[in-house]
Design an enzyme around this catalytic site. Sequence first.
Site, PDB file in Angstrom:
ATOM      1  N   GLU A  88       0.794  -1.237   0.000  1.00 48.81           N
ATOM      2  CA  GLU A  88       0.000   0.000   0.000  1.00 48.81           C
ATOM      3  C   GLU A  88       0.825   1.285   0.000  1.00 48.81           C
ATOM      4  OE1 GLU A  88      -2.888  -0.114   3.141  1.00 48.81           O
ATOM      5  OE2 GLU A  88      -3.768  -1.979   2.456  1.00 48.81           O
ATOM      6  N   GLU A  92      -5.492  -8.381   0.552  1.00 42.11           N
ATOM      7  CA  GLU A  92      -6.099  -7.974   1.830  1.00 42.11           C
ATOM      8  C   GLU A  92      -7.556  -7.630   1.611  1.00 42.11           C
ATOM      9  OE1 GLU A  92      -4.477  -4.826   4.287  1.00 42.11           O
ATOM     10  OE2 GLU A  92      -2.434  -5.542   3.891  1.00 42.11           O
TER      11      GLU A  92
HETATM   12  O1  IFM Z   1      -3.952  -2.997   9.254  1.00 43.52           O
HETATM   13  C1  IFM Z   1      -3.958  -2.541   7.946  1.00 43.52           C
HETATM   14  C2  IFM Z   1      -2.826  -3.123   7.137  1.00 43.52           C
HETATM   15  O2  IFM Z   1      -1.589  -2.944   7.742  1.00 43.52           O
HETATM   16  C3  IFM Z   1      -2.787  -2.454   5.784  1.00 43.52           C
HETATM   17  N1  IFM Z   1      -4.088  -2.512   5.138  1.00 43.52           N
HETATM   18  C4  IFM Z   1      -5.236  -2.141   5.916  1.00 43.52           C
HETATM   19  C5  IFM Z   1      -5.247  -2.867   7.236  1.00 43.52           C
HETATM   20  C6  IFM Z   1      -6.505  -2.528   8.047  1.00 43.52           C
HETATM   21  O3  IFM Z   1      -6.538  -1.202   8.401  1.00 43.52           O
END
Ligand code: IFM
Length: 447
Positions: free
Chosen positions: A153, A354
């Site tokens: 990210e 994710e």
């Molecule tokens: O916890 C985070 C992760 O580190 C990166 N993506 C979003 C998740 C939830 O907020």
Amino acid sequence: MSNFPAGFLWGCATAALQIEGSTQCDGRVDSIWDVFCRQNPDRIHAQATPERACDHYQRWSEDLDWIAKLGHNAYRFSIAWPRMPGGIDFYDRLIDGLCARGIQPMATLYHWDLPHPLGNWENPATLDAFLQYTQLCADRLGDRVSHWMTLNEPAWSVMNGYVTGLHPPAVHDLKRAFTAAHGQLQAHHLALAELRRQRVVGKLGIALNLSPVKCAGDTRRDRRAARWADDYLNRWFLEGVVHGAYPERAWRLLQHTLDFDKQLTHPQPLDFLGVNYYYPKWVAHSQLPTRFHLNTSGNAHDKCQFSLQGRLRFCDPPQTRKTEWDWEIDPEGLENLLVQLHHSYPGLPLVVTENGIGLGESWSDQSLQDSQRIEFVAAHLRAIQKAIAAGAPVQGYLMWSLMDNFSWLNGYHKRYGLLAIHPETLERRPKASAEWFRQVFCDQLSL
Ligand code: IFM
């Protein structure tokens, strides 16, 4: 497995800083987040720190047993750069442990834990250090890792580090934001080149946070604001990694202010694109003063705010469901995103690296019955099935997250895990979603 194509990857994702603890062991140096938490305790919910986290650094073997018991075939974790070089043995053992249990190791090289002595991503020396670190990982782990993700990210970490100022280095400076983003994207290509040079066995990719942008108004200025959000939060990063150059329209607007070229040097192709999806963004022109606020309380009335005066703001979605942290729930957004990626980049394999829901749970029998999470994940899995039916080459789903963990500004309050963690003893207990998730993939439980 009838619900998903043969070979589909499924399991959970975690990140080193969020679960490991043992922040002083084996020569680990501070990361920018350790220092940020120490220096700004009030910015983190309940002044939490990552010092102990889930103690995964000591309990890793028990955690791998959990992953095996839950039937997952893949596990996405991140390697802690601040532990290098002394901590490489830990990941060597972790990966051996995964392979021994028949679980594919998917490693992220950088999940926001920049070694503090390096300063930031604007610094060219950080790129040299990242390359050295990649060399070490490729050399020691390259024969077993099945999927590499260079960065996690970059858009979210840069936006919060340099625009909202809510994450380290906590500044408000658009030019520095683009320089830091460029540093990360250049590091991505350098790392892929190095992993290829060392002929690692795994597939090479990156995990981008991608939010479909929806226009929340009907004026020309609103449409322009939505275009900017899409150009700079999504396409800047997508084009930067897929084509090795920044998108023309966005570039034209900024080229006179930036000190780097449109073309990234030595661009490398991706073997797969990791997609982190949580919610879409509704965007309109902003006349409101510049202001940024993230809901870190879990109180539904605590509204997230993002307004760049004269440019754009994020708006409330019209009549949709939201989590207690003010994040919209929109599974269809994931379906559309995957299909759109398939059309924009035909043939590029996609992995959902994710997706999940943060809830205000506690350590109680009631919280272990997390039907809201089951409903959320089921809806997103159905969305993936629809995207696959429409031709999108989706090869996996990694849920965020294996266990409740240090959720950055939210401390330990916002919980994402399949496993609940006792706040004092750190005992692990599976929530109802853990068994449900196993049944979906191991017993073809229908969605
Ligand atoms: O916890 C985070 C992760 O580190 C990166 N993506 C979003 C998740 C939830 O907020």
